[in-house]
Write a protein that holds these residues in place. Structure first.
Motif, mmCIF file in Angstrom:
data_model
loop_
_atom_site.group_PDB
_atom_site.id
_atom_site.type_symbol
_atom_site.label_atom_id
_atom_site.label_comp_id
_atom_site.label_asym_id
_atom_site.label_seq_id
_atom_site.Cartn_x
_atom_site.Cartn_y
_atom_site.Cartn_z
ATOM 1 N N UNK A 144 -18.031 -28.034 -48.043
ATOM 2 C CA UNK A 144 -19.091 -27.227 -47.416
ATOM 3 C C UNK A 144 -19.937 -26.535 -48.486
ATOM 4 N N UNK A 145 -19.277 -25.975 -49.491
ATOM 5 C CA UNK A 145 -20.001 -25.323 -50.591
ATOM 6 C C UNK A 145 -20.817 -26.337 -51.376
ATOM 7 N N UNK A 146 -20.238 -27.500 -51.635
ATOM 8 C CA UNK A 146 -20.941 -28.562 -52.343
ATOM 9 C C UNK A 146 -22.203 -28.983 -51.592
ATOM 10 N N UNK A 147 -22.085 -29.167 -50.290
ATOM 11 C CA UNK A 147 -23.243 -29.535 -49.474
ATOM 12 C C UNK A 147 -24.305 -28.440 -49.515
ATOM 13 N N UNK A 148 -23.891 -27.196 -49.386
ATOM 14 C CA UNK A 148 -24.844 -26.075 -49.453
ATOM 15 C C UNK A 148 -25.543 -26.036 -50.806
ATOM 16 N N UNK A 149 -24.806 -26.284 -51.887
ATOM 17 C CA UNK A 149 -25.407 -26.271 -53.219
ATOM 18 C C UNK A 149 -26.422 -27.399 -53.399
ATOM 19 N N UNK A 150 -26.094 -28.594 -52.913
ATOM 20 C CA UNK A 150 -27.058 -29.691 -53.015
ATOM 21 C C UNK A 150 -28.265 -29.447 -52.110
#
Length: 161
Positions: A144-150
């Motif tokens: 979820x954090x990875x998706x938000x960062x991208x």
């Protein structure tokens, strides 16, 4: 080299007084971002515009899901800002989709993209295997954090052109 597929989106302008952005203008940058996601995190990914048209996707995404998009699913993400689909094909927004009750995805994590305060589209992380599903489920906070960062990276990219 990883080849990414895209569909040209040529229309831009005003739609009901809302500024629209042509994500096709960012094809090279978006393709590079999806290539990094695939190589580093072993995730299939796709980017859709705010009209639910596929802009770019990884080859396995195109192989499993094709290029036709079920608009209500993308519209749901735009409305809610983010959606995690633990059982793709079994949501109310899947009604009318060719994959209803038989989606090739094993899990999908989707996030809305923005150009200022206007929705520009959606980025999706997807797995088509049980192993990928389990890897994401077991580390859901990380993904979820990875998706938000991208999504933030793409939002910055959109604001600079």
């Amino acid at each position: 080299m990883l080849w990414l597929y895209k569909i040209n989106i040529r229309w831009t302008g005003n739609y009901g007084g809302i500024l629209m952005i042509n994500l096709d203008e960012f094809e090279n940058e978006l393709s590079q971002i999806l290539e990094i996601i695939k190589h580093v995190f072993d995730l299939e990914a796709a980017v859709f515009d705010s009209q639910a048209k596929l802009v770019v996707c990884s080859p396995d995404y195109a192989k499993h899901k094709g290029r036709a998009v079920h608009a209500p699913s993308i519209q749901e993400v735009i409305y809610k800002d983010n959606v995690i689909t633990y059982e793709p094909g079994h949501l109310p927004s899947c009604q009318g989709c060719r994959f209803k009750n038989n989606c090739p995805s094993s899990i999908e994590i989707l996030k809305s993209l923005h150009f200022g305060t206007t929705s520009a589209g959606v980025i999706s992380f997807t797995s088509f295997t049980k192993e990928g599903h389990d890897r994401i489920i077991n580390n859901i906070g990380f993904y979820k954090t990875l998706l938000e960062d991208f999504a933030k990276l793409i939002n910055i990219l959109l604001s600079r052109k």
